[in-house]
Design a protein around this motif. Sequence first.
Motif, PDB file in Angstrom:
ATOM      1  N   SER B  94       0.854  -1.170   0.000  1.00  0.00           N
ATOM      2  CA  SER B  94       0.000   0.000   0.000  1.00  0.00           C
ATOM      3  C   SER B  94       0.898   1.230   0.000  1.00  0.00           C
ATOM      4  O   SER B  94       1.414   1.621   1.041  1.00  0.00           O
ATOM      5  CB  SER B  94      -0.899  -0.074   1.244  1.00  0.00           C
ATOM      6  N   THR B  96       0.292   4.217   0.002  1.00  0.00           N
ATOM      7  CA  THR B  96      -0.140   5.285   0.908  1.00  0.00           C
ATOM      8  C   THR B  96       0.148   4.954   2.358  1.00  0.00           C
ATOM      9  O   THR B  96      -0.128   5.767   3.246  1.00  0.00           O
ATOM     10  CB  THR B  96      -1.644   5.576   0.720  1.00  0.00           C
ATOM     11  N   GLU B 123      -1.277   3.352  -6.591  1.00  0.00           N
ATOM     12  CA  GLU B 123      -2.350   2.652  -5.886  1.00  0.00           C
ATOM     13  C   GLU B 123      -2.575   3.329  -4.550  1.00  0.00           C
ATOM     14  O   GLU B 123      -1.620   3.669  -3.851  1.00  0.00           O
ATOM     15  CB  GLU B 123      -1.927   1.208  -5.593  1.00  0.00           C
ATOM     16  N   CYS B 124      -3.850   3.550  -4.212  1.00  0.00           N
ATOM     17  CA  CYS B 124      -4.137   4.222  -2.956  1.00  0.00           C
ATOM     18  C   CYS B 124      -5.169   3.466  -2.145  1.00  0.00           C
ATOM     19  O   CYS B 124      -6.095   2.868  -2.696  1.00  0.00           O
ATOM     20  CB  CYS B 124      -4.719   5.626  -3.216  1.00  0.00           C
ATOM     21  N   ASN B 125      -5.004   3.515  -0.834  1.00  0.00           N
ATOM     22  CA  ASN B 125      -6.040   3.011   0.056  1.00  0.00           C
ATOM     23  C   ASN B 125      -7.002   4.167   0.311  1.00  0.00           C
ATOM     24  O   ASN B 125      -6.564   5.245   0.711  1.00  0.00           O
ATOM     25  CB  ASN B 125      -5.390   2.544   1.363  1.00  0.00           C
ATOM     26  N   GLN B 128      -6.553   6.271   3.350  1.00  0.00           N
ATOM     27  CA  GLN B 128      -5.242   6.845   3.664  1.00  0.00           C
ATOM     28  C   GLN B 128      -4.879   8.025   2.766  1.00  0.00           C
ATOM     29  O   GLN B 128      -3.702   8.253   2.487  1.00  0.00           O
ATOM     30  CB  GLN B 128      -4.158   5.750   3.547  1.00  0.00           C
ATOM     31  N   VAL B 129      -5.902   8.709   2.252  1.00  0.00           N
ATOM     32  CA  VAL B 129      -5.593   9.863   1.390  1.00  0.00           C
ATOM     33  C   VAL B 129      -6.311  11.111   1.899  1.00  0.00           C
ATOM     34  O   VAL B 129      -7.362  11.023   2.533  1.00  0.00           O
ATOM     35  CB  VAL B 129      -6.021   9.616  -0.080  1.00  0.00           C
ATOM     36  N   LEU B 134      -3.287  14.092  -2.468  1.00  0.00           N
ATOM     37  CA  LEU B 134      -3.680  13.825  -3.848  1.00  0.00           C
ATOM     38  C   LEU B 134      -3.268  14.970  -4.769  1.00  0.00           C
ATOM     39  O   LEU B 134      -2.782  14.738  -5.883  1.00  0.00           O
ATOM     40  CB  LEU B 134      -5.188  13.564  -3.938  1.00  0.00           C
ATOM     41  N   LEU B 145      -5.017   7.220 -10.670  1.00  0.00           N
ATOM     42  CA  LEU B 145      -5.083   6.649  -9.327  1.00  0.00           C
ATOM     43  C   LEU B 145      -5.915   5.382  -9.362  1.00  0.00           C
ATOM     44  O   LEU B 145      -6.894   5.287 -10.098  1.00  0.00           O
ATOM     45  CB  LEU B 145      -5.722   7.646  -8.347  1.00  0.00           C
ATOM     46  N   PHE B 147      -7.848   2.984  -6.652  1.00  0.00           N
ATOM     47  CA  PHE B 147      -8.241   2.815  -5.246  1.00  0.00           C
ATOM     48  C   PHE B 147      -8.664   1.390  -4.962  1.00  0.00           C
ATOM     49  O   PHE B 147      -9.477   0.809  -5.697  1.00  0.00           O
ATOM     50  CB  PHE B 147      -9.425   3.745  -4.914  1.00  0.00           C
ATOM     51  N   ALA B 172     -12.795   9.588  -1.262  1.00  0.00           N
ATOM     52  CA  ALA B 172     -11.485   9.525  -1.925  1.00  0.00           C
ATOM     53  C   ALA B 172     -11.618   9.804  -3.416  1.00  0.00           C
ATOM     54  O   ALA B 172     -10.816  10.541  -4.006  1.00  0.00           O
ATOM     55  CB  ALA B 172     -10.848   8.157  -1.691  1.00  0.00           C
TER      56      ALA B 172
END
Lengths: 598, 408
Positions: B94, B96, B123-125, B128-129, B134, B145, B147, B172
């Motif tokens: 992950s 992030t 890749e983002c959780n 967690q953003v 961003l 991105l 997710f 997100a």
Amino acid sequence: MDIQHIRNFSIIAHIDHGKSTLADRMLELTGTITAREAKDQILDSMDIERERGITIKASGVTMEYEYAGEGYMLNLIDTPGHVDFHYEVSRALTACEGALLVVDASQGIQAQTLANAYLATEAGAEILGVINKVDLAAAQPDLVAEEIEHVLGIRKNECFRISAKTGMGVRELLDAVCELLPPPADRSEEPLRALIYDSHYDDYRGVICYVRVVSGSLKPRQKIRLMRLGSTYQITELGKFRPDMRPVEQLGTGEVGYVIANIRNLGDVRIGDTITDDARPAPDPLKGYQPPMQMVFSDFYPGNNTEYPRLRAAFERLALNDASFSFVPQNSQALGFGFRCGFLGLLHMEIIQERLERENDIDVVQTAPTVSYEVLMSDGTVQRIDSPSELPDRTKVEEIREPFVRLEIITTTDTIGGVMTLAESRRCKLVKTDYLNPTRVMLDYKAPLAEIVYDFYDQIKGISHGYATMNYEFTGFEAGDLVKIDILVNHTPVEALSLIVHRSNAEARGRKLIIKLRRAIPRHQFEIPLQVAIGGKIIARETIKAYRKDVTAKLYGGDITRKMKVLKKQKEGKKRMKSVGSVEIPQEAFMSILDTSD
Amino acid sequence: MVGDCALTVEPAGLYVHVPFCRSKCRYCGFYSVPTAGWDGTGVPSRISPRLGAPPNAMHRVWEPYTGRLVAAMLRELDRYEGVQFRTAYVGGGSPTALPPEQLLGLARRIAERLEQVEEFTVECNPGQVDAELLADLRRAGVNRLSFGAQSFRAAELELLGRRHTVEEIGRAVELARRAGFDNVGLDLIFAIPDSTLADWQYSVEAAIGLDVQHISAYSLSFEPGTVFDVWRRNGRLAPVDEELDRAMYEWVIDRLGQVGLPQYEISNFARPGFGCRHNLGYWANRPYVGIGPGAASYWQGDRVTHDSNMEWYMAAVESGQKIPGAVERLGWEDRICETAVLSLRTRAGIDLAAFEHKTGCDLLRTFAATIRRYCDLGLMEITGCAVRLTEQALPIADSILCDFAALE
């Protein structure tokens, strides 16, 4: 030796009734072997026989015995005891003038003893009744003597009562052999005729023929001729079994021994052939044995295809000393190259399989046994077929005839109900019921061989708690409502799975097979119908469902190496399969379906 | 025609593997180390699915360690000086889970290094953003991105061990849009134990409602060594019925097609022109470089997989040594087979001309019998200039692809 002092005889007995023990005692009493040398059951030279307690191969031993102040030469020709070995029994008996019929004092006459006694009578041998194991607590010698009289017509007071184990009565029996059994006919002046009643192959010396000299005599270095093919050989060694092979200078009329003549070709020697003198040949061969009636057929495939040549070599050896066994090459779509083998019966078949594996270390797959059929064609001709695949086109077939047997079952009166129920379910028709004594009964059936050839014997053994014995004898072919069922995998018939069955059994037999197939064939990308058909008509169906989901969800950079390995393995697995109508069937699946050992 | 020269002119991809997660999801078989509850000393190796909530303060504890790893990865990237990468993808793990400044530093350095990058994904959780991160990523040059949404059912997120809420997904995506991203993807998982077709439809509709450009829909698999795998073996979880799995799959293919997100790969759906170019590179069997512990490369004809041990990795990079791992030199046959297998995963299938150009052999001749058989079964079709799986073949693709995994 003076021919009047030669006695050739066999011992016929049911399994475990003490034939081999009796033979051992005779060998000891006559000083042929010492007690210290006496290995149990010395006549049975094959491991497998000793383990199963049955004698498969006939062999002959020469013993010297003194009776009433005179020397006698006694030739004991061993016979197999089992139902399937009629043929070997009859050929051993042809080499004899007499036979000892041994019956266990606690168990009484068994179905097979009876059949062998009939054979001895047919062969013209004199029979002496012998009741063995009279020393056992459970022995009922009087009752058994009555049975023998009732069934075989040998007077009860003329039966010998012995214990082969302790030796009790054996000397008296040997005396009786000298006194009561006839000597061979004196044909010493006639041209040489020696009957080959058995043979085996020695890697160093070639074929060793077991012979009984019927007329004339054999001498070392004599030039002999095998009358069937006319091939000639020079005798390199002549001898007798004492019980090990011992060379002699002559085998005269009435004598039994072996001949070694540098015969390298297995195919040249046939059991039942006649040896004559090349310079002074006999005009006619001896009346050979009736060719054995092969009634049971089964396909043998090497467990590994590369073993095919070894399997062939092994079969050639087995056929050499077992004239009742035959094999022809067979190519099955499902299993590749193998052989269709003919047997006298089911036990015979099992023994061949075991000998193959034990003596040759070849793993084989053996298909369920089938019987031989006769087909009456529309044009009036009759064809014999040994496999469902040989069945001609339906439109050209007038009728199919199946082999029938006279089936005798001896069982206890309290298990008769179960045995009769089983027999009826197998299309057997009761002909006669004969009470041997208040607790034992003999059932006489007319039965289709196909119904008893598979697991019938095991079943009656189960029903009767191991007590029942059975014997059958081929009587003839009879027309029946027989149909060929085809098994279709994805609409494609699989020849190896076709069966000829009675119409009443068709659906049950077919369904059993497709259920086994359904379990054995892995799922495919499409639904696979498994069908049982008679002619074009489907009578049963099972379905192998298609895979519904088989796909890797994630395949990115880090997954490729591992996934390719998995896919390659999946493909390897497919390679070992046989393709039938776009269905991949693992060879192991075919084997598990066809193999009888389940 | 066949040879390394063909490889070097092919556009290459860059993958950067961040081997950390806040916590390990129960189904995930990828290499990563959960950082929650870790004091930052030594290498965390024990995977515990039941760790407490991760306070952001935790970052501080392991910052030096992740910083050292990021630095090592950038040094590894230097080894490919002069190589033009067309796509870049930072995944994990992950990404992030890294402290924001480290993630941004990594993104900036990659962007500098790749002047002409067409697609740069992180890749983002969703949990967690924030708007700032961003916006910074966008400014750094990231243009796509992805997710990890997985599900819009709270109970399913809980079961999967995800550390974000349903609401955070929508938030997100909205933040991403505001930060200037016009290429956003969502990952979804179906065939989650106990879920129904209706649950799946709910999640898919929710994803459609967020108006993203890309959706990945993965059937849950029980990977060895995961909590789910243990739970399945001890009976605590049961995989969904094969029929339901298939129904969910067929439904999502249909539904996303209707709303303008046609399927372009077994598990991937996108608005026209928004298929993930980096991933398409894998399926076209193009070269790629993987950076980081446990990362895989296909480079100059070798398939290389780094060992996942972080210490070994960092030590090797820092001392300029060869990074420990497995190397497999691919032969001519491997290249043919891998190209066929990978390409068949796409809806476009194997382009006959491209295949011949790449491998030097004629696909229709090389796999003649197999292709004919599957065409007869309705599982493959020849469309103009390509060979592809039919729609009904998709759910059972592996049983077909395996026939292309080795030559006849």
